[in-house]
Design a protein around this motif. Sequence first.
Motif, PDB file in Angstrom:
ATOM      1  N   GLY A 287     -12.006 -12.959  31.101  1.00 14.01           N
ATOM      2  CA  GLY A 287     -13.122 -12.448  31.905  1.00 14.01           C
ATOM      3  C   GLY A 287     -12.696 -11.492  33.016  1.00 14.01           C
ATOM      4  O   GLY A 287     -13.152 -10.343  33.068  1.00 14.01           O
ATOM      5  N   PRO A 288     -11.805 -11.937  33.919  1.00 13.28           N
ATOM      6  CA  PRO A 288     -11.405 -11.065  35.026  1.00 13.28           C
ATOM      7  C   PRO A 288     -10.732  -9.780  34.557  1.00 13.28           C
ATOM      8  O   PRO A 288     -10.904  -8.718  35.172  1.00 13.28           O
TER       9      PRO A 288
ATOM     10  N   HIS B  49     -22.922 -27.949  38.812  1.00 13.56           N
ATOM     11  CA  HIS B  49     -22.823 -26.519  39.132  1.00 13.56           C
ATOM     12  C   HIS B  49     -24.054 -26.065  39.927  1.00 13.56           C
ATOM     13  O   HIS B  49     -23.952 -25.307  40.885  1.00 13.56           O
TER      14      HIS B  49
ATOM     15  N   ASP C 235     -13.507 -14.255  26.755  1.00  9.25           N
ATOM     16  CA  ASP C 235     -12.138 -14.708  26.477  1.00  9.25           C
ATOM     17  C   ASP C 235     -11.729 -14.388  25.042  1.00  9.25           C
ATOM     18  O   ASP C 235     -10.609 -13.967  24.783  1.00  9.25           O
TER      19      ASP C 235
ATOM     20  N   GLU D 157     -13.374  -7.344  33.425  1.00  6.10           N
ATOM     21  CA  GLU D 157     -14.040  -6.747  34.592  1.00  6.10           C
ATOM     22  C   GLU D 157     -13.195  -5.601  35.161  1.00  6.10           C
ATOM     23  O   GLU D 157     -13.716  -4.540  35.491  1.00  6.10           O
TER      24      GLU D 157
ATOM     25  N   PRO E 226      -7.316 -16.293  31.078  1.00  4.45           N
ATOM     26  CA  PRO E 226      -8.712 -16.057  30.712  1.00  4.45           C
ATOM     27  C   PRO E 226      -9.068 -14.572  30.776  1.00  4.45           C
ATOM     28  O   PRO E 226      -8.649 -13.868  31.699  1.00  4.45           O
TER      29      PRO E 226
ATOM     30  N   TRP F 194     -10.514 -26.536  31.625  1.00  3.96           N
ATOM     31  CA  TRP F 194      -9.253 -25.937  32.088  1.00  3.96           C
ATOM     32  C   TRP F 194      -8.820 -26.419  33.477  1.00  3.96           C
ATOM     33  O   TRP F 194      -7.656 -26.387  33.819  1.00  3.96           O
TER      34      TRP F 194
ATOM     35  N   SER G 293     -20.772 -20.063  32.146  1.00  5.76           N
ATOM     36  CA  SER G 293     -19.380 -20.468  32.248  1.00  5.76           C
ATOM     37  C   SER G 293     -18.679 -20.238  30.930  1.00  5.76           C
ATOM     38  O   SER G 293     -19.186 -19.522  30.060  1.00  5.76           O
ATOM     39  N   GLY G 294     -17.490 -20.837  30.781  1.00  6.43           N
ATOM     40  CA  GLY G 294     -16.730 -20.647  29.552  1.00  6.43           C
ATOM     41  C   GLY G 294     -17.496 -21.168  28.356  1.00  6.43           C
ATOM     42  O   GLY G 294     -17.842 -20.425  27.438  1.00  6.43           O
TER      43      GLY G 294
ATOM     44  N   GLY H 224     -18.632 -16.783  28.860  1.00  2.00           N
ATOM     45  CA  GLY H 224     -17.223 -16.749  29.280  1.00  2.00           C
ATOM     46  C   GLY H 224     -16.316 -16.810  28.063  1.00  2.00           C
ATOM     47  O   GLY H 224     -15.316 -16.089  27.954  1.00  2.00           O
ATOM     48  N   ASN H 225     -16.704 -17.654  27.118  1.00  2.00           N
ATOM     49  CA  ASN H 225     -15.972 -17.774  25.866  1.00  2.00           C
ATOM     50  C   ASN H 225     -15.985 -16.448  25.105  1.00  2.00           C
ATOM     51  O   ASN H 225     -14.981 -16.053  24.499  1.00  2.00           O
TER      52      ASN H 225
ATOM     53  N   GLY I 185     -21.437 -20.966  37.739  1.00  2.00           N
ATOM     54  CA  GLY I 185     -20.475 -20.860  36.643  1.00  2.00           C
ATOM     55  C   GLY I 185     -19.453 -19.769  36.880  1.00  2.00           C
ATOM     56  O   GLY I 185     -19.697 -18.824  37.651  1.00  2.00           O
ATOM     57  N   GLY I 186     -18.305 -19.901  36.216  1.00  2.00           N
ATOM     58  CA  GLY I 186     -17.165 -19.012  36.452  1.00  2.00           C
ATOM     59  C   GLY I 186     -17.451 -17.538  36.229  1.00  2.00           C
ATOM     60  O   GLY I 186     -16.911 -16.680  36.940  1.00  2.00           O
TER      61      GLY I 186
ATOM     62  N   ALA J 245     -18.540 -14.954  39.008  1.00  2.00           N
ATOM     63  CA  ALA J 245     -17.634 -14.215  39.902  1.00  2.00           C
ATOM     64  C   ALA J 245     -17.684 -12.721  39.622  1.00  2.00           C
ATOM     65  O   ALA J 245     -17.224 -11.920  40.434  1.00  2.00           O
ATOM     66  N   ASN J 246     -18.220 -12.333  38.470  1.00  2.00           N
ATOM     67  CA  ASN J 246     -18.226 -10.917  38.079  1.00  2.00           C
ATOM     68  C   ASN J 246     -19.179 -10.094  38.956  1.00  2.00           C
ATOM     69  O   ASN J 246     -20.375 -10.355  39.023  1.00  2.00           O
TER      70      ASN J 246
HETATM   71  P1  AMP Z   1     -16.009 -22.098  34.210  1.00  2.00           P
HETATM   72  O1  AMP Z   1     -16.011 -22.688  32.813  1.00  2.00           O
HETATM   73  O2  AMP Z   1     -17.338 -22.195  34.875  1.00  2.00           O
HETATM   74  O3  AMP Z   1     -14.897 -22.563  35.071  1.00  2.00           O
HETATM   75  O4  AMP Z   1     -15.754 -20.526  34.004  1.00  2.00           O
HETATM   76  C1  AMP Z   1     -14.614 -20.035  33.326  1.00  2.00           C
HETATM   77  C2  AMP Z   1     -14.979 -18.750  32.598  1.00  2.00           C
HETATM   78  O5  AMP Z   1     -15.323 -17.744  33.540  1.00  2.00           O
HETATM   79  C3  AMP Z   1     -13.859 -18.183  31.733  1.00  2.00           C
HETATM   80  O6  AMP Z   1     -14.381 -17.931  30.448  1.00  2.00           O
HETATM   81  C4  AMP Z   1     -13.482 -16.873  32.447  1.00  2.00           C
HETATM   82  O7  AMP Z   1     -13.040 -15.854  31.574  1.00  2.00           O
HETATM   83  C5  AMP Z   1     -14.800 -16.502  33.096  1.00  2.00           C
HETATM   84  N1  AMP Z   1     -14.647 -15.588  34.228  1.00  2.00           N
HETATM   85  C6  AMP Z   1     -13.980 -15.810  35.384  1.00  2.00           C
HETATM   86  N2  AMP Z   1     -14.028 -14.717  36.183  1.00  2.00           N
HETATM   87  C7  AMP Z   1     -14.756 -13.769  35.514  1.00  2.00           C
HETATM   88  C8  AMP Z   1     -15.136 -12.425  35.786  1.00  2.00           C
HETATM   89  N3  AMP Z   1     -14.804 -11.830  36.922  1.00  2.00           N
HETATM   90  N4  AMP Z   1     -15.884 -11.775  34.856  1.00  2.00           N
HETATM   91  C9  AMP Z   1     -16.245 -12.379  33.701  1.00  2.00           C
HETATM   92  N5  AMP Z   1     -15.880 -13.637  33.384  1.00  2.00           N
HETATM   93  C10 AMP Z   1     -15.146 -14.323  34.269  1.00  2.00           C
END
Ligand code: AMP
Length: 326
Positions: free
Chosen positions: A174-175, A112, A161, A178, A172, A12, A131-132, A157-158, A253-254, A257-258
């Motif tokens: 995830g946030p 990462h 989503d 949360e 996305p 993304w 991550s996703g 993450g997937n 990984g994304g 952030a949680n």
């Molecule tokens: P990345 O692939 O490492 O860039 O991470 C992206 C993924 O992180 C996506 O699936 C988002 O939904 C997820 N994501 C981002 N922020 C959060 C959050 N606060 N809680 C849960 N998932 C998150």
Amino acid sequence: MPVVLGIEGTAWNLGVAIVDDEDVIVERADAYLPVSGGIHPRDAAQHHADSIVGLLRQVLTFALEKGLKIDAVSFSQGPGLGPCLRTVATAARAIALNFNIPLIGVNHCIAHVEVGIWKTGASDPITLYVSGANSQVLSYNRGRYRVLGETLDIGVGNAFDKFARSIGLPHPGGPRIEEHARGGERYIELPYTVKGMDFSFTGLTTAAREAYERGVSLSDLCHSFQETTFAMLVEVTERAVAHAGKEEVLLAGGVGANRRLQEMLGIMCDERGVGFYVPETRFLGDNAVMIAHLGNLQLKARDVTPLEESGVNPSFRPDEVRVTWK
Ligand code: AMP
Ligand code: MG
């Protein structure tokens, strides 16, 4: 001291950054947001193709104005979406040929980990990389990053989503989950699947959607979704720490952030007396700084990529990489 330009674009986020040993010199990014549904690989690649020249021009102009000479260009060779990887690899090859500098293909998962180590001062952690598309527990041992545990189906993450999308929340998810989880009080039991050091999320994602259709409140469900997925991840991370005898845990990984995931991992680490490291949010999700930084580590180890070996690998595993820089 080497100056390295890195390009990230596995999914993304399209990003370009320049780093040296000390810090980030410049970073520019342009995220792809799907119009509907999740990430469409060809749309994302088209987005990357449309913005890469503009981003490169911005960072190269910046470098020129500062009088910096770029010593190498690095890019994500995989894992990731094939069309996106190919777009970024083509741009990286063009830069390498044009400036006559080394080309360095890096593994996105290891990037990462290495940016987390760089930015937190961890030295030899167990990494929970969430991550996703990927979810893995990684540990460095004798020349390689070993995958001690991983998802048997989709990345966490997937799972967030997909579940979010199935109940009408935008990507996305995830946030958003949360946020909704903060109001949750009641725990609804969802499938908890840990097999040895591996885990899986699809059954849980389906069960959560079905519970929503039965009328369970959104906040209780988001709360339960987080508690269950994170408990699985923490259990496996703890087992990895015990087996490998490491004294640090790094989050990458994304999904890192949680806040709730950070809190749960932090509690586990406190109880075991191991250090817990989380980099700033900008270095958790996909970013170009991590690609430039791993490129810099590989450059100093003279681990560069000949043009004929610069093809992309959408399923590139971290344990395929011989670590030359440690
Ligand atoms: P990345 O692939 O490492 O860039 O991470 C992206 C993924 O992180 C996506 O699936 C988002 O939904 C997820 N994501 C981002 N922020 C959060 C959050 N606060 N809680 C849960 N998932 C998150
Ligand atoms: Mg990633």
